[in-house]
Design an enzyme around this catalytic site. Structure first.
Site, PDB file in Angstrom:
ATOM      1  N   CYS A  88       0.865  -1.176   0.000  1.00  0.00           N
ATOM      2  CA  CYS A  88       0.000   0.000   0.000  1.00  0.00           C
ATOM      3  C   CYS A  88       0.906   1.232   0.000  1.00  0.00           C
ATOM      4  CB  CYS A  88      -0.990  -0.006   1.158  1.00  0.00           C
ATOM      5  SG  CYS A  88      -0.275   0.280   2.796  1.00  0.00           S
ATOM      6  N   ARG A  94      -3.358  -0.618   5.923  1.00  0.00           N
ATOM      7  CA  ARG A  94      -3.968  -1.736   5.202  1.00  0.00           C
ATOM      8  C   ARG A  94      -3.032  -2.922   5.001  1.00  0.00           C
ATOM      9  NH1 ARG A  94      -5.807   2.411   0.608  1.00  0.00           N
ATOM     10  NH2 ARG A  94      -3.779   3.205   1.291  1.00  0.00           N
ATOM     11  N   ASP A 181      -8.411   3.570   3.232  1.00  0.00           N
ATOM     12  CA  ASP A 181      -7.243   3.867   4.061  1.00  0.00           C
ATOM     13  C   ASP A 181      -7.699   4.143   5.494  1.00  0.00           C
ATOM     14  OD1 ASP A 181      -4.902   4.745   5.210  1.00  0.00           O
ATOM     15  OD2 ASP A 181      -4.388   6.116   3.584  1.00  0.00           O
TER      16      ASP A 181
END
Length: 211
Positions: A88, A94, A181
């Site tokens: 990410c 995440r 997010d």
């Protein structure tokens, strides 16, 4: 042609870590190669660090992960345990949750790593909280930069909101999980993100042999 000498150590305390790694990978990589990799790991982490207290230890951990990936690349990619890389933007939310959840649920049947295209300085504090709530612990997690070695060693690369910044290696399986997010989100939202990631992991585990 004479090989170029390894770069100077930016912190003399790296000597101990480089020596440990050189012993661990003796016969696979030269001490000079190990030193170059640990220096590069330190400098990559230092780019995003405001506090450098633990950089020496983290650089050794990152260098070890990169060396292990290189061992796999030099051997036979696609053989042995499946290797999954989560990517990410900041490797603070995440991808950290996904890596921790998969490692927990796969119980040693998958090699898991994570990285960020623009790594943050620390992992989001609520990430550890919501993982602990479901019995998952990742006390050694820290944001790591995305490096060529870990991408090349991965059998499956899963991107999570980093766009097209992840390198493409032929022959690898790429998935994209469009997960929100968690940065700055309240706990109920972070829990929802965790559960969404866990649902994706269920599908992933169902698709992997032997898991």
């Amino acid at each position: 042609m004479t090989a170029s000498p390894p770069p100077a150590l930016p912190d003399e305390r790296l000597v101990t870590g480089a020596a440990r790694l050189a012993v661990r990978y003796q016969g696979l990589f030269s001490p000079e190669t190990v030193q170059r990799l640990i220096v590069d790991s330190y400098e990559r982490l230092a780019e995003h660090a405001h506090v450098r207290t633990h950089l020496v230890v983290l650089a050794e951990h990152l260098a070890a992960e990169r060396l292990e990936a290189l061992v796999h690349v030099k051997g036979a990619p696609g053989v042995g345990l499946p290797r999954v890389l989560f990517v990410c933007s900041h490797n603070a939310g995440r991808s950290q949750m996904a890596a921790a959840l998969l490692a927990h649920r796969a119980a040693g049947h998958v090699v898991v790593s994570s990285a960020g295209t623009h790594p943050a300085e620390t992992v989001e504090p609520l990430v550890a909280l919501v993982l602990t709530e479901v019995g998952v612990h990742a006390p050694d997690a820290f944001p790591k930069p995305l490096t060529d070695e870990v991408v090349q060693a991965a059998d499956i690369v899963i991107t999570m909101g980093c766009g097209d910044a992840c390198a493409i290696v032929p022959g690898r399986r790429y998935l994209d999980w469009p997960v929100a997010d968690p940065e700055g989100a309240p706990v109920p939202v972070v829990r929802k993100i965790r559960d969404e990631i866990d649902a994706h992991i269920t599908e992933l585990l169902d698709s992997l042999p032997g898991t």
